[in-house]
Write an enzyme that holds these catalytic residues in place. Structure first.
Site, PDB file in Angstrom:
ATOM      1  N   GLU A 165      -4.054   1.554  -7.644  1.00 52.51           N
ATOM      2  CA  GLU A 165      -4.328   2.688  -6.757  1.00 52.51           C
ATOM      3  C   GLU A 165      -3.430   3.867  -7.115  1.00 52.51           C
ATOM      4  O   GLU A 165      -2.286   3.938  -6.619  1.00 52.51           O
ATOM      5  CB  GLU A 165      -4.046   2.296  -5.306  1.00 52.51           C
ATOM      6  CG  GLU A 165      -4.827   1.095  -4.825  1.00 52.51           C
ATOM      7  CD  GLU A 165      -5.306   1.291  -3.403  1.00 52.51           C
ATOM      8  OE1 GLU A 165      -6.491   1.080  -3.179  1.00 52.51           O
ATOM      9  OE2 GLU A 165      -4.506   1.688  -2.543  1.00 52.51           O
TER      10      GLU A 165
ATOM     11  N   HIS B 143       0.861  -1.187   0.000  1.00 56.58           N
ATOM     12  CA  HIS B 143       0.000   0.000   0.000  1.00 56.58           C
ATOM     13  C   HIS B 143       0.899   1.239   0.000  1.00 56.58           C
ATOM     14  O   HIS B 143       1.941   1.256   0.664  1.00 56.58           O
ATOM     15  CB  HIS B 143      -0.923   0.003   1.223  1.00 56.58           C
ATOM     16  CG  HIS B 143      -1.956   1.081   1.144  1.00 56.58           C
ATOM     17  ND1 HIS B 143      -1.671   2.384   1.485  1.00 56.58           N
ATOM     18  CD2 HIS B 143      -3.238   1.064   0.729  1.00 56.58           C
ATOM     19  CE1 HIS B 143      -2.753   3.118   1.287  1.00 56.58           C
ATOM     20  NE2 HIS B 143      -3.721   2.341   0.823  1.00 56.58           N
TER      21      HIS B 143
HETATM   22  P1  PGA Z   1      -9.396   6.215   0.046  1.00 57.57           P
HETATM   23  O1  PGA Z   1      -8.280   5.114   0.361  1.00 57.57           O
HETATM   24  O2  PGA Z   1     -10.608   5.470  -0.465  1.00 57.57           O
HETATM   25  O3  PGA Z   1      -9.641   6.897   1.345  1.00 57.57           O
HETATM   26  O4  PGA Z   1      -8.843   7.112  -0.999  1.00 57.57           O
HETATM   27  C1  PGA Z   1      -8.066   4.033  -0.478  1.00 57.57           C
HETATM   28  C2  PGA Z   1      -6.875   3.236  -0.052  1.00 57.57           C
HETATM   29  O5  PGA Z   1      -5.979   3.777   0.611  1.00 57.57           O
HETATM   30  O6  PGA Z   1      -6.781   2.038  -0.345  1.00 57.57           O
END
Ligand code: PGA
Length: 225
Positions: free
Chosen positions: A151, A83
């Site tokens: 992401e 992450h």
């Molecule tokens: P968010 O986070 O939906 O608050 O943008 C997503 C993540 O960190 O996986």
């Protein structure tokens, strides 16, 4: 059906908060990634859970680290790896990520590998290049099921997301490279889920919007259509 994963980060900080969340959300088809200390409570209450990180080591003198063996013992099914907050805050390297994926697979947990580009890389149209480079290193010598979550780093917690076509394009690209399930994560919300749900993606990794149970239930309803 598309998967809904919720990364609860370090948002929940009291037993009362967790108990209320559990009572309000019980029975929903969702995979939760709570803070380590609340994992057991969620699992006891019937939720399918993942951890937010693991150690590259299994046992020994590693102060503050969490072993995949303990997670397996608790019946944790998934683990988030790479992450962007962990990559940044713990200075996590691609070699560590690769080792963590191997450890998770060795103990039967499904790794959820997060990859994405910075805003600068996005603006310079380097997204595919950056993602390919990370995936090659992260997945080196790995056989087995790894869920990939696309992401964009600049979309996490900002309320900004790429255009639908851009997400579609990158998700397709990751699928072609890896032949794995691919999710989208980064500012998924009740406002954009109808639009995002039209993308051919295997699910969503949700952060902030997953904290509010009524909002999360509505998101799940849209995704499960
Ligand atoms: P968010 O986070 O939906 O608050 O943008 C997503 C993540 O960190 O996986």
């Amino acid at each position: 059906m598309k998967k809904v994963l919720v990364n609860l980060k370090m948002y929940q900080t009291s037993k009362e908060e967790v108990e209320k969340y559990i009572n309000d959300l019980k029975g929903e088809n969702v995979i939760l990634f709570p803070s380590f200390i609340y994992l057991e409570k969620y699992i006891e209450n019937g939720f399918i859970c993942g951890a937010q990180n693991i150690s590259t080591n299994c046992v020994g003198a590693y102060t503050s680290e969490i072993s995949v063996k303990s997670l397996k013992d608790l019946n944790v099914k998934y683990v988030l790896i790479g992450h962007s907050e962990v990559r940044k805050n713990f200075n996590e390297k691609e070699e560590d990520i690769n080792l963590k994926i191997k450890k998770a697979l060795e103990y039967g947990l499904t790794p959820v590998l997060c990859v994405g580009e910075t805003l600068e890389e996005y603006n310079n149209q380097k997204t595919k290049e950056v993602i390919k480079e990370k995936l090659i290193k992260d997945l080196d010598n790995i056989k087995g099921k790894v869920i990939i979550s696309y992401e964009p780093i600049w979309a996490i917690g900002t309320g900004k997301i790429p255009k639908k076509e851009e997400i579609e394009n990158i998700v397709k690209y990751i699928k072609t490279l890896t032949h794995q399930e691919v999710l989208y994560g980064g500012s998924v919300s009740l406002d954009n889920i109808e639009n995002l749900n039209q993308i051919d993606v295997d699910g969503f990794l949700i952060g902030k919007a997953g904290l509010d149970v009524s909002c999360l239930k509505k998101i799940i309803e849209v995704v499960s259509r």
